[in-house]
Design a protein around this motif. Structure first.
Motif, PDB file in Angstrom:
ATOM      1  N   PHE A 103       0.186  -1.004  -5.011  1.00 10.16           N
ATOM      2  CA  PHE A 103       0.983  -1.489  -6.336  1.00 10.16           C
ATOM      3  C   PHE A 103       0.356  -2.809  -6.640  1.00 10.16           C
ATOM      4  O   PHE A 103       0.025  -3.412  -5.725  1.00 10.16           O
ATOM      5  CB  PHE A 103       2.324  -1.763  -5.954  1.00 10.16           C
ATOM      6  CG  PHE A 103       3.348  -0.430  -6.129  1.00 10.16           C
ATOM      7  CD1 PHE A 103       3.347   0.259  -7.001  1.00 10.16           C
ATOM      8  CD2 PHE A 103       3.836  -0.166  -4.965  1.00 10.16           C
ATOM      9  CE1 PHE A 103       4.235   1.337  -7.113  1.00 10.16           C
ATOM     10  CE2 PHE A 103       4.752   0.949  -4.882  1.00 10.16           C
ATOM     11  CZ  PHE A 103       4.911   1.618  -6.205  1.00 10.16           C
ATOM     12  N   ASN A 104      -0.150  -3.150  -7.984  1.00  9.29           N
ATOM     13  CA  ASN A 104      -0.474  -4.158  -8.277  1.00  9.29           C
ATOM     14  C   ASN A 104       0.318  -5.410  -7.997  1.00  9.29           C
ATOM     15  O   ASN A 104       1.387  -5.629  -7.962  1.00  9.29           O
ATOM     16  CB  ASN A 104      -0.967  -4.220  -9.884  1.00  9.29           C
ATOM     17  CG  ASN A 104      -2.057  -3.239 -10.058  1.00  9.29           C
ATOM     18  OD1 ASN A 104      -2.969  -3.070  -9.334  1.00  9.29           O
ATOM     19  ND2 ASN A 104      -2.098  -2.736 -11.265  1.00  9.29           N
ATOM     20  N   GLU A 131      -2.049   4.080 -13.004  1.00  7.74           N
ATOM     21  CA  GLU A 131      -3.058   3.154 -13.091  1.00  7.74           C
ATOM     22  C   GLU A 131      -3.328   2.763 -14.513  1.00  7.74           C
ATOM     23  O   GLU A 131      -3.684   1.617 -14.674  1.00  7.74           O
ATOM     24  CB  GLU A 131      -4.346   3.732 -12.484  1.00  7.74           C
ATOM     25  CG  GLU A 131      -5.358   3.004 -12.189  1.00  7.74           C
ATOM     26  CD  GLU A 131      -6.704   3.447 -11.361  1.00  7.74           C
ATOM     27  OE1 GLU A 131      -7.358   2.837 -10.555  1.00  7.74           O
ATOM     28  OE2 GLU A 131      -6.914   4.899 -11.586  1.00  7.74           O
ATOM     29  N   THR A 186      -4.024   3.071  -2.238  1.00  6.79           N
ATOM     30  CA  THR A 186      -3.637   2.909  -3.396  1.00  6.79           C
ATOM     31  C   THR A 186      -2.686   1.739  -3.200  1.00  6.79           C
ATOM     32  O   THR A 186      -1.792   2.073  -2.314  1.00  6.79           O
ATOM     33  CB  THR A 186      -3.179   4.273  -4.006  1.00  6.79           C
ATOM     34  OG1 THR A 186      -4.092   4.990  -4.018  1.00  6.79           O
ATOM     35  CG2 THR A 186      -2.349   3.970  -5.112  1.00  6.79           C
ATOM     36  N   LEU A 238      -0.843   9.572 -10.664  1.00  3.29           N
ATOM     37  CA  LEU A 238      -1.563   8.209 -10.277  1.00  3.29           C
ATOM     38  C   LEU A 238      -2.413   7.715 -11.172  1.00  3.29           C
ATOM     39  O   LEU A 238      -2.216   6.511 -11.680  1.00  3.29           O
ATOM     40  CB  LEU A 238      -2.392   8.638  -8.906  1.00  3.29           C
ATOM     41  CG  LEU A 238      -1.480   9.009  -7.739  1.00  3.29           C
ATOM     42  CD1 LEU A 238      -2.382   9.189  -6.626  1.00  3.29           C
ATOM     43  CD2 LEU A 238      -0.455   7.790  -7.450  1.00  3.29           C
ATOM     44  N   ILE A 292      -0.537   0.603 -10.631  1.00  2.00           N
ATOM     45  CA  ILE A 292      -1.149   0.684  -9.552  1.00  2.00           C
ATOM     46  C   ILE A 292      -2.691   0.355  -9.679  1.00  2.00           C
ATOM     47  O   ILE A 292      -3.104   0.393 -10.613  1.00  2.00           O
ATOM     48  CB  ILE A 292      -0.986   2.140  -8.756  1.00  2.00           C
ATOM     49  CG1 ILE A 292      -1.547   3.164  -9.466  1.00  2.00           C
ATOM     50  CG2 ILE A 292       0.504   2.163  -8.433  1.00  2.00           C
ATOM     51  CD1 ILE A 292      -1.460   4.500  -8.746  1.00  2.00           C
ATOM     52  N   THR A 293      -3.426   0.211  -8.479  1.00  3.03           N
ATOM     53  CA  THR A 293      -4.706   0.044  -8.346  1.00  3.03           C
ATOM     54  C   THR A 293      -5.280   0.955  -7.076  1.00  3.03           C
ATOM     55  O   THR A 293      -4.600   1.017  -6.127  1.00  3.03           O
ATOM     56  CB  THR A 293      -5.242  -1.462  -8.233  1.00  3.03           C
ATOM     57  OG1 THR A 293      -5.117  -2.268  -9.165  1.00  3.03           O
ATOM     58  CG2 THR A 293      -6.895  -1.333  -7.922  1.00  3.03           C
ATOM     59  N   ARG A 294      -6.220   1.870  -7.313  1.00  7.31           N
ATOM     60  CA  ARG A 294      -6.890   2.974  -6.510  1.00  7.31           C
ATOM     61  C   ARG A 294      -8.322   2.278  -5.961  1.00  7.31           C
ATOM     62  O   ARG A 294      -8.965   1.921  -6.774  1.00  7.31           O
ATOM     63  CB  ARG A 294      -6.983   4.152  -7.004  1.00  7.31           C
ATOM     64  CG  ARG A 294      -5.521   4.895  -7.136  1.00  7.31           C
ATOM     65  CD  ARG A 294      -5.851   6.532  -7.401  1.00  7.31           C
ATOM     66  NE  ARG A 294      -6.112   6.369  -8.978  1.00  7.31           N
ATOM     67  CZ  ARG A 294      -6.328   7.423  -9.638  1.00  7.31           C
ATOM     68  NH1 ARG A 294      -6.042   8.671  -8.897  1.00  7.31           N
ATOM     69  NH2 ARG A 294      -6.351   7.722 -11.034  1.00  7.31           N
ATOM     70  N   LYS A 332       0.992  -1.242   0.086  1.00 13.84           N
ATOM     71  CA  LYS A 332       0.115   0.116   0.118  1.00 13.84           C
ATOM     72  C   LYS A 332       0.844   1.275  -0.050  1.00 13.84           C
ATOM     73  O   LYS A 332       1.745   1.244   0.700  1.00 13.84           O
ATOM     74  CB  LYS A 332      -1.047   0.299   1.162  1.00 13.84           C
ATOM     75  CG  LYS A 332      -1.912   1.093   1.443  1.00 13.84           C
ATOM     76  CD  LYS A 332      -2.635   1.279   2.401  1.00 13.84           C
ATOM     77  CE  LYS A 332      -3.793   2.352   2.511  1.00 13.84           C
ATOM     78  NZ  LYS A 332      -4.707   2.247   3.875  1.00 13.84           N
ATOM     79  N   LEU A 333       0.701   2.050  -0.889  1.00 17.98           N
ATOM     80  CA  LEU A 333       1.342   3.439  -1.054  1.00 17.98           C
ATOM     81  C   LEU A 333       0.887   4.349   0.210  1.00 17.98           C
ATOM     82  O   LEU A 333      -0.329   3.993   0.703  1.00 17.98           O
ATOM     83  CB  LEU A 333       1.127   4.220  -2.220  1.00 17.98           C
ATOM     84  CG  LEU A 333       2.061   3.804  -3.451  1.00 17.98           C
ATOM     85  CD1 LEU A 333       1.662   2.336  -3.702  1.00 17.98           C
ATOM     86  CD2 LEU A 333       1.931   4.464  -4.845  1.00 17.98           C
TER      87      LEU A 333
END
Length: 233
Positions: A81-82, A66, A79, A62, A71-73, A40-41
């Motif tokens: 990292f995938n 994405e 947010t 961002l 990344i996924t929010r 998690k960021l």
């Protein structure tokens, strides 16, 4: 998995291309090993402070990350990292080279020229029929609005290579297609049709040499057109 924020170290952003610098700094967190896929960021407020940028600049960066699959929010979660980003390293490289159009186009050429030689030997009749359908859509398109069929043509060929090792690169290939499509403002439908038909005919013959040659002619044409458009802006 522990999703608690980690203490990280990145350089502050000082150059003019702020959002691109933010993309680079965040991607470097993965490359440097400070963070890992699934981590998690920090929050937006924390990232704004760490990177010394405004909220609009951060959100633009961002959004780019994405779209590249880095990344996924998640609403109310944050947010991340995938998890699969480590199996798609080419996406990270695209993120770092997002302002280098020539490098992106050359990367696309490297991918597609390799994939089409494999596809020429493996492509099935069903995929050939789907390719023909995209050509028909382009031919009948109004106002040169055929970019969706254009992208689908290239996606079908890439998937026809049927190689699980390179499948992770195909999403990245689509990113480069979208990037180049967004730059070209004047489309030449007849030229596109001629190129696609020549590629299709080579695939029908299952001829990897001819398929490679015709794809190179097409991609080189696109390369020259995109770079000339970018230079004139």
């Amino acid at each position: 998995m522990d999703h608690s924020p980690k203490k990280i170290t990145v350089g502050t952003v000082t150059r003019n291309t702020l959002s691109k610098q933010v993309v680079e700094n965040i991607t470097q967190l993965l490359i440097s090993g400070q963070m890992k896929p699934g981590d998690k960021l920090p929050t937006e407020m924390e990232l704004m402070e760490i990177l010394n940028v405004s909220r609009p600049v951060l959100r633009e960066a961002l959004s780019s990350l994405e779209s590249l699959g880095i990344i996924t929010r998640k609403t109310r979660e944050g947010t991340f990292f995938n998890n699969k980003v480590s199996s798609h390293p080419f996406s990270a490289m695209l993120a770092l080279a997002s302002d280098n159009l020539q490098a992106m186009i050359e990367a696309r050429m490297a991918l597609e020229l390799g994939l089409i030689t494999i596809a020429a030997e493996k492509i099935c009749d069903e995929d050939l029929e789907r390719l023909k359908q995209t050509i028909d859509v382009i031919e009948s398109s109004k106002d040169n609005n055929y970019w969706g069929a254009d992208i689908e043509f290239h996606r079908i060929i890439a998937l026809s290579a049927n190689n699980p090792v390179v499948e992770g690169l195909i999403d990245s290939l689509i990113v480069t297609l979208l990037k180049t499509n967004s730059i070209v403002k004047v489309r030449e439908r007849q030229r596109t049709l001629e190129h696609h038909i020549a590629i299709y005919n080579a695939l029908v013959k299952r001829d990897p040499f001819e398929a490679f040659h015709q794809m190179f002619l097409h991609l080189d044409y696109v390369r020259q057109k995109v770079l000339n458009t970018e230079t004139s802006n």
